[in-house]
Design a protein around this motif. Structure first.
Motif, short mmCIF file in Angstrom:
data_model
loop_
_atom_site.label_atom_id
_atom_site.label_comp_id
_atom_site.label_asym_id
_atom_site.label_seq_id
_atom_site.Cartn_x
_atom_site.Cartn_y
_atom_site.Cartn_z
N ALA A 229 31.30 34.70 41.53
CA ALA A 229 29.92 35.20 42.11
C ALA A 229 29.33 36.28 41.15
N VAL A 230 30.10 37.68 41.08
CA VAL A 230 29.02 38.60 40.79
C VAL A 230 29.26 38.41 39.03
N ARG A 231 27.79 39.08 38.78
CA ARG A 231 27.46 39.15 37.31
C ARG A 231 28.52 39.65 36.29
N PRO A 232 28.23 38.85 35.12
CA PRO A 232 28.50 39.75 34.14
C PRO A 232 28.05 40.83 33.60
N GLY A 233 29.03 42.07 33.35
CA GLY A 233 28.04 43.10 33.33
C GLY A 233 27.80 44.20 34.77
N VAL A 234 27.87 43.26 35.54
CA VAL A 234 27.22 44.05 36.67
C VAL A 234 28.31 45.28 37.36
N ARG A 235 29.34 44.79 37.91
CA ARG A 235 30.65 45.16 38.18
C ARG A 235 31.26 45.94 37.03
N SER A 236 32.38 46.90 37.10
CA SER A 236 33.22 47.70 36.17
C SER A 236 34.35 47.28 36.70
N ASP A 237 34.63 47.70 37.94
CA ASP A 237 35.62 46.58 39.37
C ASP A 237 35.54 45.63 40.27
N SER A 238 36.71 45.24 40.68
CA SER A 238 36.36 44.14 40.98
C SER A 238 36.09 45.08 42.81
N LEU A 239 35.54 43.50 43.27
CA LEU A 239 35.11 44.27 45.06
C LEU A 239 35.34 43.92 46.19
N PRO A 240 36.41 45.19 46.89
CA PRO A 240 36.97 45.11 47.46
C PRO A 240 36.93 44.03 48.66
N LEU A 241 37.96 43.80 49.01
CA LEU A 241 38.04 42.63 50.09
C LEU A 241 38.51 43.47 51.87
N HIS A 242 37.56 43.55 52.70
CA HIS A 242 38.08 43.87 54.46
C HIS A 242 38.27 42.70 54.78
N VAL A 243 38.98 41.87 55.80
CA VAL A 243 39.19 40.89 56.14
C VAL A 243 39.47 40.88 58.25
#
Length: 335
Positions: free
Chosen positions: A129-143
């Motif tokens: 879902a993260v569009r190309p070029g929007v973030r340089s890092d991976s979105l962390p996950l909290h569960v």
């Protein structure tokens, strides 16, 4: 280290107020002392899940682009709780919230995680879902772990590289036992009550909390303590937070009402004496090139140096003014 308080809000007016309070306290303390998690799950009325997700994405983007904070170079933290993996609204939540606000989000919270496979499903979905070029890092996950079976798998869930924090879902955990655990286990007993089996004394709840805390520390992740339902009783909230921190090893706790934020911050803030001691030991250790030292007749080496450095990190994260020798390491307080 993550902020010690994670504040949840799912109603539009309250989400707006929470974001404003976060900005105000960020200016006051110089650091972001609590996270705001915008809630798609409990905040959405049945049938209104899509509208809720659109609103969450819009609020996250608006807060991220606030010109006054950008001008000051301040870093705020905003997360979003989606619906569970097996909920019909999950895919739309990911598409709308992650797809539309990935740059503004510090993390994604997913409730009712049962297995490592659930984590993998979420990670794959949000990465797509993260569009190309929007973030340089991976979105962390909290569960959020909410069942006995999920608690049993806490160690393997915590070990996943994308999981940053695990929260304990007290109320669902209790209700999943089909009445075998009394409702008092969802509460905090009075200070003078030594009999009631509340959330800090019922053996099954205690074991679950300790398993989650232990799993997080084993994997270098952040254990986040559950809610306190006594919404406006600051004394109960602070007492519960102190117990969660000192006796159960939690380094973060949920707030579900703005009045709970300050008591949680107070409970997780090191005392002035502990901060001074930590600063003294770290300063001495630095001068001795981290060789073992004696302070007040007590031995300290790299193990205790690490501990006292973490005290200083916690102090900074909760907005404490740092002793002068430590301001070189925590420049937000150099003024």
């Amino acid at each position: 280290m993550l902020p010690v308080c994670d504040h949840y809000s799912g109603v539009e007016a309250r989400m707006v107020k929470s974001l404003q309070l976060q900005a105000d306290m960020l200016h006051e303390f110089g650091v972001c002392v609590f996270d705001v998690t915008l809630d798609c799950e409990d905040g959405a009325p049945v049938g209104g899940e899509r509208d809720q997700a659109i609103m969450v994405a819009a609020l996250a983007n608006s807060a991220y682009g606030a010109t006054n904070l950008v001008a000051n170079g301040s870093r705020r933290r905003i997360g979003a709780r989606l619906h569970a993996v097996d909920h019909p609204a999950f895919a739309a939540d990911v598409d709308i919230v992650v797809g539309g606000a990935a740059q503004a989000l510090s993390y994604i919270m997913v409730p009712k995680v049962e297995t490592l496979a659930d984590v993998e499903t979420v990670v794959a979905a949000i990465d797509v879902a993260v569009r190309p070029g929007v973030r340089s890092d991976s979105l962390p996950l909290h569960v959020l772990i909410e069942s006995p079976a999920a608690v049993h798998r806490a160690f393997e869930i915590a070990a996943h590289p994308r999981v940053q924090s695990i929260s304990f879902g007290l109320m669902d955990f209790v209700s999943s036992h089909a009445g075998a655990i009394p409702h008092t286990a969802m509460e905090v007993r009075a200070a003078n009550d030594s009999v009631t089996l509340d959330q800090f004394h019922h053996p099954l709840v205690v074991r679950a909390k300790l398993d989650i805390s232990s799993a997080c520390h084993a994997a270098g992740k952040v254990p986040s303590h559950c809610v306190v339902t006594e919404l406006r009783d600051a004394g109960v909230v602070e007492r519960a937070a102190k117990t969660a921190c000192a006796a159960f090893g939690y380094t973060r706790m949920w707030s579900i009402h703005p009045s709970q934020i300050q008591p949680i911050l107070r409970a997780f803030t090191p005392s002035a004496q502990d901060i001074e001691l930590a600063a003294h030991i770290v300063e001495r250790a630095c001068r001795e090139d981290w060789a073992p030292i004696s302070v007040d007749g007590k031995l300290h080496d790299r193990a205790s140096f690490r501990y006292f450095w973490q005290v200083l990190e916690r102090a900074n994260q909760t907005g404490c003014a740092m002793p002068e020798p430590m301001q070189i390491y925590f420049p937000s307080w150099a003024h």
